[in-house]
Design a protein around this motif. Sequence first.
Motif, PDB file in Angstrom:
ATOM      1  N   UNK A   1     -52.813   5.800 -56.383  1.00  0.00           N
ATOM      2  CA  UNK A   1     -52.349   4.412 -56.257  1.00  0.00           C
ATOM      3  C   UNK A   1     -50.902   4.353 -55.808  1.00  0.00           C
ATOM      4  N   UNK A   2     -50.066   5.261 -56.316  1.00  0.00           N
ATOM      5  CA  UNK A   2     -48.664   5.267 -55.901  1.00  0.00           C
ATOM      6  C   UNK A   2     -48.473   5.870 -54.513  1.00  0.00           C
ATOM      7  N   UNK A   3     -49.497   6.553 -54.023  1.00  0.00           N
ATOM      8  CA  UNK A   3     -49.395   7.119 -52.675  1.00  0.00           C
ATOM      9  C   UNK A   3     -49.372   6.024 -51.617  1.00  0.00           C
ATOM     10  N   UNK A   4     -50.150   4.975 -51.831  1.00  0.00           N
ATOM     11  CA  UNK A   4     -50.273   3.923 -50.822  1.00  0.00           C
ATOM     12  C   UNK A   4     -48.926   3.256 -50.536  1.00  0.00           C
ATOM     13  N   UNK A   5     -48.205   2.717 -51.526  1.00  0.00           N
ATOM     14  CA  UNK A   5     -46.927   2.081 -51.192  1.00  0.00           C
ATOM     15  C   UNK A   5     -45.887   3.064 -50.667  1.00  0.00           C
ATOM     16  N   UNK A   6     -45.831   4.275 -51.256  1.00  0.00           N
ATOM     17  CA  UNK A   6     -44.799   5.231 -50.814  1.00  0.00           C
ATOM     18  C   UNK A   6     -45.005   5.606 -49.352  1.00  0.00           C
ATOM     19  N   UNK A   7     -46.209   5.952 -48.982  1.00  0.00           N
ATOM     20  CA  UNK A   7     -46.467   6.420 -47.617  1.00  0.00           C
ATOM     21  C   UNK A   7     -46.522   5.269 -46.618  1.00  0.00           C
ATOM     22  N   UNK A   8     -47.178   4.169 -46.983  1.00  0.00           N
ATOM     23  CA  UNK A   8     -47.319   3.065 -46.041  1.00  0.00           C
ATOM     24  C   UNK A   8     -45.974   2.397 -45.783  1.00  0.00           C
ATOM     25  N   UNK A   9     -45.199   2.148 -46.835  1.00  0.00           N
ATOM     26  CA  UNK A   9     -43.871   1.552 -46.617  1.00  0.00           C
ATOM     27  C   UNK A   9     -42.956   2.533 -45.890  1.00  0.00           C
ATOM     28  N   UNK A  10     -43.089   3.819 -46.194  1.00  0.00           N
ATOM     29  CA  UNK A  10     -42.313   4.804 -45.452  1.00  0.00           C
ATOM     30  C   UNK A  10     -42.673   4.850 -43.987  1.00  0.00           C
ATOM     31  N   UNK A  11     -43.909   4.479 -43.650  1.00  0.00           N
ATOM     32  CA  UNK A  11     -44.312   4.464 -42.240  1.00  0.00           C
ATOM     33  C   UNK A  11     -43.504   3.446 -41.440  1.00  0.00           C
ATOM     34  N   UNK A  12     -43.065   2.359 -42.078  1.00  0.00           N
ATOM     35  CA  UNK A  12     -42.239   1.380 -41.367  1.00  0.00           C
ATOM     36  C   UNK A  12     -40.880   1.975 -41.002  1.00  0.00           C
TER      37      UNK A  12
ATOM     38  N   UNK B   1     -49.937  -2.166 -36.927  1.00  0.00           N
ATOM     39  CA  UNK B   1     -50.562  -2.569 -38.186  1.00  0.00           C
ATOM     40  C   UNK B   1     -51.995  -2.044 -38.291  1.00  0.00           C
ATOM     41  N   UNK B   2     -52.703  -2.008 -37.186  1.00  0.00           N
ATOM     42  CA  UNK B   2     -54.043  -1.428 -37.221  1.00  0.00           C
ATOM     43  C   UNK B   2     -53.974   0.059 -37.564  1.00  0.00           C
ATOM     44  N   UNK B   3     -52.971   0.744 -37.056  1.00  0.00           N
ATOM     45  CA  UNK B   3     -52.801   2.159 -37.398  1.00  0.00           C
ATOM     46  C   UNK B   3     -52.527   2.329 -38.887  1.00  0.00           C
ATOM     47  N   UNK B   4     -51.738   1.446 -39.464  1.00  0.00           N
ATOM     48  CA  UNK B   4     -51.432   1.541 -40.891  1.00  0.00           C
ATOM     49  C   UNK B   4     -52.681   1.262 -41.733  1.00  0.00           C
ATOM     50  N   UNK B   5     -53.477   0.259 -41.331  1.00  0.00           N
ATOM     51  CA  UNK B   5     -54.722  -0.021 -42.054  1.00  0.00           C
ATOM     52  C   UNK B   5     -55.647   1.192 -42.009  1.00  0.00           C
ATOM     53  N   UNK B   6     -55.744   1.818 -40.847  1.00  0.00           N
ATOM     54  CA  UNK B   6     -56.592   2.997 -40.724  1.00  0.00           C
ATOM     55  C   UNK B   6     -56.046   4.172 -41.524  1.00  0.00           C
ATOM     56  N   UNK B   7     -54.725   4.234 -41.672  1.00  0.00           N
ATOM     57  CA  UNK B   7     -54.105   5.375 -42.349  1.00  0.00           C
ATOM     58  C   UNK B   7     -54.224   5.296 -43.867  1.00  0.00           C
ATOM     59  N   UNK B   8     -54.628   4.159 -44.421  1.00  0.00           N
ATOM     60  CA  UNK B   8     -54.740   4.053 -45.879  1.00  0.00           C
ATOM     61  C   UNK B   8     -55.729   5.088 -46.410  1.00  0.00           C
ATOM     62  N   UNK B   9     -56.879   5.202 -45.764  1.00  0.00           N
ATOM     63  CA  UNK B   9     -57.846   6.199 -46.202  1.00  0.00           C
ATOM     64  C   UNK B   9     -57.345   7.620 -46.052  1.00  0.00           C
ATOM     65  N   UNK B  10     -56.533   7.863 -45.019  1.00  0.00           N
ATOM     66  CA  UNK B  10     -56.006   9.216 -44.787  1.00  0.00           C
ATOM     67  C   UNK B  10     -55.033   9.608 -45.894  1.00  0.00           C
ATOM     68  N   UNK B  11     -54.123   8.703 -46.243  1.00  0.00           N
ATOM     69  CA  UNK B  11     -53.101   9.053 -47.220  1.00  0.00           C
ATOM     70  C   UNK B  11     -53.697   9.174 -48.622  1.00  0.00           C
ATOM     71  N   UNK B  12     -54.765   8.423 -48.905  1.00  0.00           N
ATOM     72  CA  UNK B  12     -55.381   8.515 -50.226  1.00  0.00           C
ATOM     73  C   UNK B  12     -56.177   9.808 -50.367  1.00  0.00           C
ATOM     74  N   UNK B  13     -56.732  10.305 -49.269  1.00  0.00           N
ATOM     75  CA  UNK B  13     -57.541  11.524 -49.342  1.00  0.00           C
ATOM     76  C   UNK B  13     -56.732  12.698 -49.877  1.00  0.00           C
ATOM     77  N   UNK B  14     -55.505  12.886 -49.394  1.00  0.00           N
ATOM     78  CA  UNK B  14     -54.688  14.003 -49.865  1.00  0.00           C
ATOM     79  C   UNK B  14     -54.438  13.914 -51.368  1.00  0.00           C
ATOM     80  N   UNK B  15     -54.129  12.691 -51.829  1.00  0.00           N
ATOM     81  CA  UNK B  15     -53.854  12.526 -53.251  1.00  0.00           C
ATOM     82  C   UNK B  15     -55.102  12.789 -54.097  1.00  0.00           C
TER      83      UNK B  15
END
Length: 590
Positions: free
Chosen positions: A371-382, A397-411
């Motif tokens: 859960x903490x991965x999403x804000x850290x990585x997505x906000x860092x993407x900006x 923004x479409x890239x960020x929406x698609x990347x949510x699943x990617x960043x959660x997988x590692x965690x």
Amino acid sequence: MISDFFIARPVLANVLAILMIVIGGVAVFALPVAQYPDVVPPTVQVTTRYPGASARTLVDTVALPIEQQVNGVEGMIYMQSFSGADGSYSLTVTFKIGADLDTAQVLVQNRVSAALSSLPQAVQAQGVIVQKNSTAILQIVTLTSPDARYDSLYLANYATIKLKDEIARLPGVGNVVVFGAGQYSMRIWLDPNKMQARGLVPQDVIQALQQQSTQVTAGQIGAPPAPRGQSFQYTLNVTGRLSDPAEFAQVIVKTGRAGQITRLSDVGRVELGSQTYGQVFTLDGQPAAGLAIYQAPGANALNVANEVREKMAVLKREFPQGLISDIPFDTTKFVEQSIHEVYKTLYEAAFLVLVVILVFLQDWRAMLVPATTVPVTIIGAFAAMAALGFTINFSTLFAIVLAIGIVVDDAIVVVEGAVHNIEKGMSGREAASAAMRQLFGPIIGITLVLMSVFLPAAFLPGLTGRMYAQFALVIAATALLSAINAATLKPTQSAMWLRPAVPPERRNVFYRAFNRVYDRIERWYASLIAAMVARSVLMAAAALALIAATGYLVLARADRFSADRGPGLLDRPRAIARWRLARAHAADLG
């Protein structure tokens, strides 16, 4: 190992994550907002006027000298010009995508300056304007008079005098163009017959106006050296340029030897009208004036639109009675609604991902790690978007929406590895360290694979590459930030938050009920899959048996054919050969 370093120093890992969020949060409010990436080639426009000239005259005397000098300017793709019958000329120079617009304007200005000496004197007096040009209008502000108190000429001049400069000074506004009847001008209509009777030509009238309607200095009275006793010094103010039709009508255009005087009113009439009547602007069929507002390159479209609305709300207080304004054309409304929908999708995707994690991990502590991965990585993407010079648009923004699943997988992978080790009896720190020793290589590998998949799209040439570059690079940057986060913060959080699993008998009613339902669904699904596999195997076996039986019957039937009843299926080629041989033998006998 790098993960062990951060597991031993949890404060450092959390500080790095907070720093990433702060930098990304600052970038969110600083990044420009647009509907699409900046894929339009930048343009520079050259405009001037040659009063009274035809389009052909403009081409020969204005367009040819300017375009010969501008042609071949550094970074230019192509240029196109327009010569109007009303004496207006415009040249649009288009540069390569990504070219610096300020530098391009300076280059075009230098080329135009070299052509000024070749232009007619009337064009030089009008001036040649070189300015950056935006290809799309951001907003159109209109002025109307519901009670028809003001005509379109008054409205256009009011917009030019009172509104244009105020709006042009707003941050992010690139250019403001007034649409309407044009500016006020003193129009003189000459009578050819009266002119001929007095031996005058239009050039005589022009020279008389230039000589008698001019701003001059009248000097001073009492200026040093002054006689003794002169205590004051006065600056004289005399009538200079004429401003009233009656004053223009009294201009003397010719004098005779016997003292005859020919005034302008004797050979024509004077009226206050528009400089040109080649342009008409209406709103709902009523005379109106419009201000087309162009956005400066790299400006935030939403901020510019808000600034214009606030400025117009202030300027409305000074409008004369019977004058109203409106913004009937506003592209930012669609942009704002579209961006809002994308943000809404982003929030919904993040929420659904967390719900799924909580349902299937059944541990709120384990859920907190991804859960903490999403804000850290997505906000860092900006922050990465700001470093790359991108804007907040559909592509990013479409890239960020698609990347949510990617960043959660590692965690999730890190959490599963740590939980598996904890179930073996390890402590949280030992479990996280052992999990990262096994998973660090795969995490880096999958990150490199993702980057290698998306990065080639960023190097496509032309407009397509410019369109997909932001999408590809944002995905790659997010994957890289996710890998960094998985190697630093995730093992630290797993070591601090994860606890041994609670035995099933000690869990609450909800978890026990969920496990029972989940087990039933799993058994049903497994049986369904087994039944489908068995059914597929049986169908395949039946098909093979049918094919074998059909082949056997065909072969057996062919063998049963006797010589009396004709050849069998396998003897057909031989029968055909015998029939042809018999026919040839019969022909020989005949």
